[in-house]
Scaffold this motif. Structure first.
Motif, PDB file in Angstrom:
ATOM      1  N   ALA A  90       0.786  -1.313   0.159  1.00  0.00           N
ATOM      2  CA  ALA A  90      -0.221  -0.028   0.254  1.00  0.00           C
ATOM      3  C   ALA A  90       0.955   1.236   0.059  1.00  0.00           C
ATOM      4  N   VAL A  91       0.164   2.676  -0.652  1.00  0.00           N
ATOM      5  CA  VAL A  91       0.437   3.432  -0.580  1.00  0.00           C
ATOM      6  C   VAL A  91       1.504   3.937   0.591  1.00  0.00           C
ATOM      7  N   GLY A  92       2.611   4.805   0.866  1.00  0.00           N
ATOM      8  CA  GLY A  92       3.815   4.720   2.463  1.00  0.00           C
ATOM      9  C   GLY A  92       4.391   3.661   3.056  1.00  0.00           C
ATOM     10  N   GLU A  93       3.805   2.238   2.466  1.00  0.00           N
ATOM     11  CA  GLU A  93       4.268   1.403   2.993  1.00  0.00           C
ATOM     12  C   GLU A  93       5.918   1.216   2.871  1.00  0.00           C
ATOM     13  N   ARG A  94       6.827   1.187   3.551  1.00  0.00           N
ATOM     14  CA  ARG A  94       7.905   0.881   2.985  1.00  0.00           C
ATOM     15  C   ARG A  94       9.091  -0.276   2.918  1.00  0.00           C
ATOM     16  N   TRP A  95      10.086  -0.363   2.798  1.00  0.00           N
ATOM     17  CA  TRP A  95      11.449  -1.427   2.771  1.00  0.00           C
ATOM     18  C   TRP A  95      13.044  -0.414   3.564  1.00  0.00           C
ATOM     19  N   ILE A  96      12.769  -0.938   4.989  1.00  0.00           N
ATOM     20  CA  ILE A  96      14.953  -0.259   5.685  1.00  0.00           C
ATOM     21  C   ILE A  96      15.188  -1.336   5.107  1.00  0.00           C
ATOM     22  N   LEU A  97      16.511  -1.348   4.616  1.00  0.00           N
ATOM     23  CA  LEU A  97      17.438  -2.139   4.631  1.00  0.00           C
ATOM     24  C   LEU A  97      18.847  -1.653   5.230  1.00  0.00           C
ATOM     25  N   ASP A  98      19.602  -2.829   5.238  1.00  0.00           N
ATOM     26  CA  ASP A  98      20.607  -2.786   6.435  1.00  0.00           C
ATOM     27  C   ASP A  98      21.731  -2.833   5.650  1.00  0.00           C
ATOM     28  N   SER A  99      22.899  -1.584   5.639  1.00  0.00           N
ATOM     29  CA  SER A  99      23.907  -2.247   4.159  1.00  0.00           C
ATOM     30  C   SER A  99      25.288  -1.712   4.787  1.00  0.00           C
ATOM     31  N   ALA A 105      16.584   3.224   2.707  1.00  0.00           N
ATOM     32  CA  ALA A 105      15.077   2.967   2.321  1.00  0.00           C
ATOM     33  C   ALA A 105      14.152   3.512   1.434  1.00  0.00           C
ATOM     34  N   TYR A 106      12.838   2.216   0.980  1.00  0.00           N
ATOM     35  CA  TYR A 106      12.271   2.246  -0.452  1.00  0.00           C
ATOM     36  C   TYR A 106      11.265   2.782  -0.135  1.00  0.00           C
ATOM     37  N   ARG A 107      10.456   3.317  -0.224  1.00  0.00           N
ATOM     38  CA  ARG A 107       8.738   3.821   0.115  1.00  0.00           C
ATOM     39  C   ARG A 107       8.142   3.622  -1.412  1.00  0.00           C
ATOM     40  N   ILE A 108       6.662   2.930  -0.951  1.00  0.00           N
ATOM     41  CA  ILE A 108       5.719   2.609  -2.283  1.00  0.00           C
ATOM     42  C   ILE A 108       5.789   4.447  -2.150  1.00  0.00           C
ATOM     43  N   ALA A 109       5.847   4.807  -3.109  1.00  0.00           N
ATOM     44  CA  ALA A 109       5.714   6.167  -3.558  1.00  0.00           C
ATOM     45  C   ALA A 109       3.382   6.338  -4.024  1.00  0.00           C
ATOM     46  N   ASN A 110       3.466   5.867  -5.095  1.00  0.00           N
ATOM     47  CA  ASN A 110       1.938   5.421  -5.727  1.00  0.00           C
ATOM     48  C   ASN A 110       1.549   4.161  -5.930  1.00  0.00           C
ATOM     49  N   ARG A 111      -0.093   4.119  -6.349  1.00  0.00           N
ATOM     50  CA  ARG A 111      -0.073   2.635  -6.675  1.00  0.00           C
ATOM     51  C   ARG A 111      -1.369   2.978  -8.317  1.00  0.00           C
ATOM     52  N   ASP A 112      -0.440   2.447  -9.301  1.00  0.00           N
ATOM     53  CA  ASP A 112      -1.756   2.405 -10.419  1.00  0.00           C
ATOM     54  C   ASP A 112      -3.267   1.527  -9.930  1.00  0.00           C
ATOM     55  N   PRO A 113      -4.220   2.073 -10.929  1.00  0.00           N
ATOM     56  CA  PRO A 113      -5.452   1.359 -10.396  1.00  0.00           C
ATOM     57  C   PRO A 113      -4.999   0.043 -11.280  1.00  0.00           C
TER      58      PRO A 113
END
Length: 366
Positions: free
Chosen positions: A226-235, A241-249
Motif C-alpha cells: 500500500a502507498v506509504g509502506e516502506r522497506w528499510i535495508l541495512d547495508s 529506505a524504499y517507499r511505495i509512493a504511488n499505486r496505479d489502478p
C-alpha cells in the motif's frame, strides 16, 4: 539440463507478461550510475609502459568548483578513477572498479576559436599526471552523439556516453606522467590541418551499469503493498529506505528511494516478491530525465538515457541451487554485445547479496 531448474511454469508466465521476477526482499539488484557533466576532456598517448589514455569528466557545483572524475586507462583496458568529490567517491563503493580520492587541479580557458584545459593530479601510484589539451576548434554539435567506449573496462562497466558538442585535440596538446612527456598521436592530417587523438567536449551525459556487489539485511518490509509502506535495508554503507509512493489502478507500484539518490522502481507485487518493469536513476532527487532500464513482455530489455534508447537486447532468468541469475545480453549496438550483464542473487539467512559481472558468458551446462 541436469542440476539446473529453469523458472517454474507460473513464473514463466509472469516473465512473458513483462518485467523480471525478483526473489523475495530483493528490490533493485543493478548498480546504476548517471551523471550530467559540463565537460569531458581526453587524450590518448604512446610510449608509457602502463597507461595509454587519460580523461576527465567534470561537473561544476553550485559554488563554481569542479567535481571531477579523472580516469587513467591501462594497456590491458582496465581503468582507475581518481575523484575529488564525496558523491563520486561514494559511487566508487561496492563496484569492481578501482577508485581513489585525490586533489585535482583544473584550469579552463576559452582561447579565440579554440578551447584549452589543464588537468593535474597524482595517480593512484603517486605519479604526477598532467593533461594539457588545446582543441583544434570550438566544440561543434555536429561532432556530438553517442560515444563508442571501445574496449575500455570491458569487465567492469556497460557505459553510455553522449556528447553535446565536441572537437579534436590540437598539436599543442601534451600529456605528462611522472614528469615525462608522452606524445599524443596524430589522428587527422590534411595539408596544414593537424588534429591529434584527443577530445574536448562541452555537455556530456554519462550512464552505466557497473560490475560489483550489493548486500544488505532487511530490517523492515511492507505489511501490505500500500502507498506509504516502506522497506528499510541495512547495508555496509548505512541504512537505505524504499517507499511505495504511488499505486496505479492496475496495481503497478511506484517505489522511490528516500535518500535523495534519484532512484525509482516500477513493479507489480508477485507472490512474496516483485515483478519489475522499470528502474530509473536520475542525476538527483527532483530532476527530470536520467537512465532507464526497462523490461518488456517479449523477453527484452532496453537501456535509455535522457529518453533515447541506446542499448537493447534479451533477458534470461535462471534459478539454481538457491540462487537467481538474471542475464541481460545486448544485441545492439555492436560495441555493447560483448558486455553481457549477469546478476547473481542469493540469500544467507536474513542477508541478501546480488553480484554483477560484465562481459562473461554463462557457463556451459552438462
Amino acid at each position: 539440463m541436469r542440476g539446473q531448474e529453469l523458472i517454474s511454469t507460473p513464473e514463466k508466465r509472469a516473465v512473458s507478461e513483462a518485467g523480471i521476477v525478483l526473489p523475495p526482499d530483493l528490490l533493485q539488484p543493478f548498480l546504476l550510475r548517471f551523471r550530467r557533466e559540463d565537460l569531458h576532456i581526453m587524450a590518448f598517448f604512446s610510449g608509457h609502459p602502463d597507461y595509454e589514455a587519460v580523461e576527465a569528466m567534470i561537473r561544476y557545483r553550485e559554488d563554481g568548483t569542479p567535481a571531477i572524475r579523472a580516469i587513467l586507462t591501462r594497456h590491458d583496458q582496465s581503468q582507475i578513477d581518481h575523484v575529488n568529490d564525496d558523491e563520486l567517491s561514494a559511487e566508487g563503493q561496492s563496484v569492481a572498479r578501482q577508485t581513489c580520492r585525490r586533489d585535482i587541479a583544473l584550469a579552463v580557458d576559452a582561447v579565440p576559436g579554440r578551447r584549452h584545459a589543464r588537468l593535474e593530479f597524482d595517480s593512484h601510484a603517486g605519479e604526477p599526471v598532467v593533461l594539457d589539451i588545446t582543441s583544434v576548434g570550438e566544440p561543434d554539435p555536429g561532432r556530438g552523439g553517442v560515444s563508442d567506449p571501445g574496449s575500455h573496462s570491458p569487465n567492469s562497466s556497460l557505459p553510455l556516453m553522449r556528447r553535446r558538442a565536441s572537437t579534436l585535440a590540437g598539436p599543442q596538446t601534451a600529456v605528462f606522467v611522472g614528469g615525462t612527456h608522452f606524445q599524443v598521436p596524430v589522428k587527422i592530417r590534411s595539408g596544414p590541418f593537424v588534429a591529434h587523438e584527443g577530445y574536448f567536449t562541452e555537455g556530456h551525459t554519462f550512464g552505466a551499469i557497473r560490475a560489483g556487489t550489493i548486500g544488505y539485511r532487511v530490517k523492515t518490509r511492507p505489511a501490505r503493498m500500500a502507498v506509504g509502506e516502506r522497506w528499510i535495508l541495512d547495508s555496509a554503507d548505512g541504512a537505505m529506505a524504499y517507499r511505495i509512493a504511488n499505486r496505479d489502478p492496475d496495481g503497478r507500484l511506484h517505489i522511490t528511494r528516500d535518500d535523495g539518490a534519484g532512484e525509482s522502481i516500477e513493479a507489480f507485487a508477485h507472490r512474496d516478491g516483485l515483478r519489475v518493469m522499470r528502474i530509473r536513476k536520475l542525476a538527483g532527487e527532483g530532476l527530470k530525465g536520467g537512465l532507464d532500464l526497462a523490461f518488456d513482455n517479449a523477453g527484452r530489455f532496453s537501456l535509455a538515457m535522457e529518453g533515447e534508447t541506446i542499448v537493447s537486447g534479451s533477458v534470461e532468468e535462471k534459478r539454481q541451487a538457491g540462487t537467481t541469475v538474471i542475464a541481460l545480453s545486448p544485441t545492439q549496438p555492436d560495441w555493447a554485445v560483448a558486455r553481457q550483464i549477469r546478476v547473481t542473487s542469493s540469500r544467507n539467512g536474513d542477508r541478501l547479496t546480488a553480484v554483477t559481472t560484465i562481459g562473461r558468458s554463462w557457463p556451459a551446462q552438462g
